[in-house]
Motif scaffolding. Structure first.
Motif, mmCIF file in Angstrom:
data_model
loop_
_atom_site.group_PDB
_atom_site.id
_atom_site.type_symbol
_atom_site.label_atom_id
_atom_site.label_comp_id
_atom_site.label_asym_id
_atom_site.label_seq_id
_atom_site.Cartn_x
_atom_site.Cartn_y
_atom_site.Cartn_z
ATOM 1 N N GLU A 117 59.027 -30.768 -81.404
ATOM 2 C CA GLU A 117 58.110 -29.924 -82.177
ATOM 3 C C GLU A 117 57.303 -30.785 -83.133
ATOM 4 O O GLU A 117 57.866 -31.586 -83.885
ATOM 5 C CB GLU A 117 58.881 -28.868 -82.962
ATOM 6 N N ILE B 143 66.405 -29.884 -80.372
ATOM 7 C CA ILE B 143 65.091 -29.840 -81.019
ATOM 8 C C ILE B 143 64.900 -31.087 -81.869
ATOM 9 O O ILE B 143 65.753 -31.440 -82.681
ATOM 10 C CB ILE B 143 64.930 -28.572 -81.874
ATOM 11 N N GLU C 212 69.715 -26.879 -75.462
ATOM 12 C CA GLU C 212 68.431 -27.267 -76.041
ATOM 13 C C GLU C 212 68.629 -28.125 -77.287
ATOM 14 O O GLU C 212 69.430 -27.820 -78.150
ATOM 15 C CB GLU C 212 67.639 -26.005 -76.391
ATOM 16 N N ASN D 291 62.369 -31.564 -67.813
ATOM 17 C CA ASN D 291 62.821 -30.411 -68.586
ATOM 18 C C ASN D 291 62.649 -30.624 -70.089
ATOM 19 O O ASN D 291 63.581 -30.464 -70.863
ATOM 20 C CB ASN D 291 64.272 -30.057 -68.242
ATOM 21 N N VAL D 292 61.427 -31.020 -70.472
ATOM 22 C CA VAL D 292 61.105 -31.293 -71.875
ATOM 23 C C VAL D 292 59.923 -30.425 -72.275
ATOM 24 O O VAL D 292 59.016 -30.188 -71.479
ATOM 25 C CB VAL D 292 60.776 -32.791 -72.086
ATOM 26 N N THR D 293 59.930 -29.961 -73.514
ATOM 27 C CA THR D 293 58.812 -29.202 -74.074
ATOM 28 C C THR D 293 58.223 -29.975 -75.244
ATOM 29 O O THR D 293 58.965 -30.421 -76.115
ATOM 30 C CB THR D 293 59.285 -27.812 -74.567
ATOM 31 N N THR E 284 56.785 -28.469 -70.297
ATOM 32 C CA THR E 284 55.908 -27.501 -70.946
ATOM 33 C C THR E 284 55.189 -28.189 -72.097
ATOM 34 O O THR E 284 55.827 -28.827 -72.932
ATOM 35 C CB THR E 284 56.710 -26.287 -71.479
ATOM 36 N N THR F 261 65.278 -31.080 -74.130
ATOM 37 C CA THR F 261 64.732 -31.444 -75.439
ATOM 38 C C THR F 261 63.416 -30.713 -75.694
ATOM 39 O O THR F 261 62.559 -30.638 -74.821
ATOM 40 C CB THR F 261 64.494 -32.965 -75.537
ATOM 41 N N VAL F 262 63.286 -30.194 -76.912
ATOM 42 C CA VAL F 262 62.026 -29.623 -77.389
ATOM 43 C C VAL F 262 61.575 -30.511 -78.538
ATOM 44 O O VAL F 262 62.292 -30.676 -79.517
ATOM 45 C CB VAL F 262 62.199 -28.172 -77.885
ATOM 46 N N ARG G 1 55.726 -29.148 -78.267
ATOM 47 C CA ARG G 1 55.192 -27.940 -78.903
ATOM 48 C C ARG G 1 54.597 -28.271 -80.265
ATOM 49 O O ARG G 1 55.273 -28.809 -81.131
ATOM 50 C CB ARG G 1 56.309 -26.924 -79.074
#
Length: 182
Positions: A55, A28, A26, A73-75, A106, A52-53, A77
């Protein structure tokens, strides 16, 4: 039918290994609101790799063009549905606020406001999660508002939970031509 204990333990062990591997991979990326944020956010979406997330801190992010995500496969947030706002009030390009065309995405804890067209649209996505996402038009219900707030279409394995849509000109949340939707 019950699974033999050794298969169940093997399965749980495999899941734990996969989970810890996914966590180790992951990455960020943190973004804070500021003037002229459009290109920084779109660049982060373009450069996002699997795992990758991104934020987004509390505050308002003003956009003049729609955003698009096509990395799997990325978030994305935010800090909370009532804390992180993506405003498209001055949008002059793009027909959605956010367009998602990849799998295993997500979206959680932010609000899309005053988009020219649909708030969020995904097309042909597999494993899409929308959690605590709000799409709203702040000027009230008008025929000139975007048609749909949250709009996954031609997708499968979609989860929509604790989401809100206010003021769309057609349907707040419309999930069409999709399968396995909760």
């Amino acid at each position: 039918k019950m699974f033999p204990k050794h298969i169940l333990v093997l399965g749980l062990t495999t899941m734990a290994i996969i989970s810890s591997t996914a966590l180790a991979e992951e990455k960020i990326v943190r973004i804070a609101p500021k003037p002229d944020i459009q290109f920084e956010v779109q660049e982060a979406l373009i450069l996002a790799e699997s795992g990758t997330v991104i934020e987004f801190g509390e505050g308002r992010y003003d956009f003049t063009m729609g955003l698009s995500l096509d990395a799997p496969n990325v978030t994305l947030r935010g800090a909370g549905m009532d804390k992180t706002f993506f405003s498209f009030k001055n949008q002059d390009a793009g027909s959605e606020g956010l367009l998602v065309t990849s799998d295993h995405v997500t979206l959680e804890d932010f609000t899309l406001e005053d988009t020219k067209g649909n708030g969020m649209k995904s097309s042909e996505a597999d494993h899409l999660v929308l959690r605590r996402v709000k799409a709203q038009w702040t000027g009230g219900s008008k025929s000139t508002n975007g048609g749909y707030g949250l709009y996954p279409v031609f997708s499968k394995n979609v989860l929509v939970e604790e989401c809100v849509a206010i003021g769309a000109s057609d349907a707040g949340i419309y999930i069409g031509q999709s399968e396995n939707v909760i």
